[in-house]
Design an enzyme around this catalytic site. Structure first.
Site, PDB file in Angstrom:
ATOM      1  N   ASP A  43      -0.929 -38.765  17.618  1.00  0.00           N
ATOM      2  CA  ASP A  43      -1.330 -37.977  18.808  1.00  0.00           C
ATOM      3  C   ASP A  43      -1.191 -38.853  20.041  1.00  0.00           C
ATOM      4  OD1 ASP A  43      -2.201 -35.824  20.319  1.00  0.00           O
ATOM      5  OD2 ASP A  43      -4.316 -36.216  20.002  1.00  0.00           O
ATOM      6  N   ASP A  53      -8.463 -42.785  20.361  1.00  0.00           N
ATOM      7  CA  ASP A  53      -8.371 -41.488  19.683  1.00  0.00           C
ATOM      8  C   ASP A  53      -7.441 -41.552  18.467  1.00  0.00           C
ATOM      9  OD1 ASP A  53      -8.926 -38.882  19.260  1.00  0.00           O
ATOM     10  OD2 ASP A  53      -7.915 -38.098  21.033  1.00  0.00           O
TER      11      ASP A  53
HETATM   12  N1  LIG Z   1     -14.149 -46.790  23.787  1.00  0.00           N
HETATM   13  C1  LIG Z   1     -14.115 -46.061  24.907  1.00  0.00           C
HETATM   14  N2  LIG Z   1     -14.463 -46.595  26.098  1.00  0.00           N
HETATM   15  C2  LIG Z   1     -14.427 -45.853  27.231  1.00  0.00           C
HETATM   16  N3  LIG Z   1     -14.075 -44.554  27.273  1.00  0.00           N
HETATM   17  C3  LIG Z   1     -13.713 -43.951  26.123  1.00  0.00           C
HETATM   18  C4  LIG Z   1     -13.716 -44.662  24.887  1.00  0.00           C
HETATM   19  N4  LIG Z   1     -13.315 -43.822  23.897  1.00  0.00           N
HETATM   20  C5  LIG Z   1     -13.089 -42.637  24.503  1.00  0.00           C
HETATM   21  N5  LIG Z   1     -13.319 -42.692  25.833  1.00  0.00           N
HETATM   22  C6  LIG Z   1     -13.198 -41.593  26.802  1.00  0.00           C
HETATM   23  O1  LIG Z   1     -13.504 -40.384  26.155  1.00  0.00           O
HETATM   24  C7  LIG Z   1     -12.382 -39.484  26.197  1.00  0.00           C
HETATM   25  C8  LIG Z   1     -12.275 -38.722  24.884  1.00  0.00           C
HETATM   26  O2  LIG Z   1     -12.063 -39.634  23.815  1.00  0.00           O
HETATM   27  P1  LIG Z   1     -11.066 -39.289  22.632  1.00  0.00           P
HETATM   28  O3  LIG Z   1      -9.707 -39.035  23.187  1.00  0.00           O
HETATM   29  O4  LIG Z   1     -11.215 -40.349  21.607  1.00  0.00           O
HETATM   30  O5  LIG Z   1     -11.725 -37.969  22.070  1.00  0.00           O
HETATM   31  P2  LIG Z   1     -11.118 -36.505  21.839  1.00  0.00           P
HETATM   32  O6  LIG Z   1     -11.968 -35.830  20.873  1.00  0.00           O
HETATM   33  O7  LIG Z   1      -9.672 -36.554  21.578  1.00  0.00           O
HETATM   34  O8  LIG Z   1     -11.299 -35.806  23.208  1.00  0.00           O
HETATM   35  P3  LIG Z   1     -10.211 -34.860  23.847  1.00  0.00           P
HETATM   36  O9  LIG Z   1     -10.253 -33.581  23.062  1.00  0.00           O
HETATM   37  O10 LIG Z   1     -10.720 -34.767  25.259  1.00  0.00           O
HETATM   38  O11 LIG Z   1      -8.886 -35.583  23.733  1.00  0.00           O
HETATM   39  C9  LIG Z   1     -11.195 -40.352  26.508  1.00  0.00           C
HETATM   40  O12 LIG Z   1     -10.209 -39.643  27.206  1.00  0.00           O
HETATM   41  C10 LIG Z   1     -11.782 -41.466  27.335  1.00  0.00           C
HETATM   42  O13 LIG Z   1     -11.860 -41.053  28.694  1.00  0.00           O
HETATM   43 MG   LIG Z   2      -8.165 -37.644  23.130  1.00  0.00          MG
END
Ligand SMILES: Nc1ncnc2c1ncn2[C@@H]1O[C@H](COP(=O)(O)OP(=O)(O)OP(=O)(O)O)[C@@H](O)[C@H]1O
Ligand SMILES: [Mg+2]
Length: 268
Positions: free
Chosen positions: A191, A208
């Site tokens: 992804d 992610d």
């Molecule tokens: N370790 C981290 N430190 C800082 N910010 C983070 C971290 N992990 C995630 N984020 C923030 O949280 C958001 C969502 O995280 P992630 O992409 O892992 O989850 P997701 O379930 O895929 O959410 P989405 O559906 O919005 O893509 C990221 O775009 C980022 O802004």
């Molecule tokens: Mg994401």
């Protein structure tokens, strides 16, 4: 559900240790999270792993991400996977056949716990391969704690939100990451795009990774081709002279992609 039932859910929860101040914390937590999630969070607080959940960083389809402090004042990001979401139905293909999750049982909760664990394991594997990712700390049920990318409560932006001064340099750093991921971590992200790469201290950081698959996953080549196409599409939109998708695929894997994969070029 009473505290008595709690021990059935998780024998490790020590009733005696839910002190008065925690019960206040619990009230706040319970107004935001479901019961099981609240209990895991309180347990992590009682163990001194978490001190404070400060604010929500992101609310996504499958998970919310929160900023938190540890009792040692370290900053953490906590990813809490929703236990009620239809999105998970389409996610089984990323788990099926993975020998690391042979014991996966059908059922939403079981699936979501497996999904959280998969992200934890993938992060660890990537970190060990030298890939810049958040450091995974703890996974418990639907909760993953990892290092916070950012500082003083300011989360690093996604690369798509940054006006990159040298996009060509970032492109080549991401190509190095893709190569490390394939050849050292033996994983395909599956992804990868400008939506799942943070930019911190002038470097890309991959996030992610729950859906990342081992190389012997039947669709690993397709997922890699899609990742490669996404990265090329994004960086060529910034004016970078990118490799073509097949050449980049070959550079990473050492073999030409099956021509059929080109049919799957996807725009987000
Ligand atoms: N370790 C981290 N430190 C800082 N910010 C983070 C971290 N992990 C995630 N984020 C923030 O949280 C958001 C969502 O995280 P992630 O992409 O892992 O989850 P997701 O379930 O895929 O959410 P989405 O559906 O919005 O893509 C990221 O775009 C980022 O802004
Ligand atoms: Mg994401």
């Amino acid at each position: 559900m009473s505290y008595k039932d709690l021990n059935k859910i998780d024998g490790k929860i020590d009733k005696e240790r839910i002190r008065e101040k925690d019960s206040n914390a619990l009230k706040v937590i319970e107004s935001v999270f479901d019961f099981q999630t609240s209990m895991v969070l309180v347990k992590l607080m009682n163990k001194g792993i978490l001190k404070d959940i400060s604010f929500v960083i992101s609310t996504g389809k499958e998970a919310n991400v929160y900023h938190a402090y540890s009792s040692k004042k370290e900053e953490f990001a906590i990813k809490i996977y929703r236990t009620t979401t239809a999105e998970f139905k389409r996610n089984w293909i990323y788990v099926q056949g993975d020998p690391r999750f042979k014991k996966y049982k059908k059922g939403t909760y079981s699936f979501i716990y497996t999904w959280a664990k998969k992200e934890y394991k993938n992060l660890k594997r990537m970190l060990n391969a030298g890939i810049p990712v958040p450091k995974p700390e703890i996974v418990n049920k639907n909760i993953l704690i990892m290092s916070f990318i950012g500082e003083k409560q300011n989360a690093a932006p996604l690369i798509r939100e940054v006006n990159l001064k040298k996009p060509g340099k970032v492109y080549s750093e991401i190509l190095d990451i893709l190569s490390l991921m394939y050849n050292e971590a033996k994983l395909v992200h599956a992804d990868l795009s400008e939506y799942n790469i943070l930019y911190y201290k002038n470097k890309p950081i991959i996030i992610d990774v729950s859906q990342a698959v081992l190389l012997d996953h039947p669709q690993a080549a397709f997922f890699l081709y899609r990742d490669v196409s996404n990265i090329n599409r994004y960086f060529s939109s910034l004016g970078v002279k990118t490799l073509n998708n097949s050449d980049l695929f070959e550079q990473i894997t050492g073999v030409q992609p099956n021509p059929k994969l080109e049919l799957y070029e996807i725009d987000r």
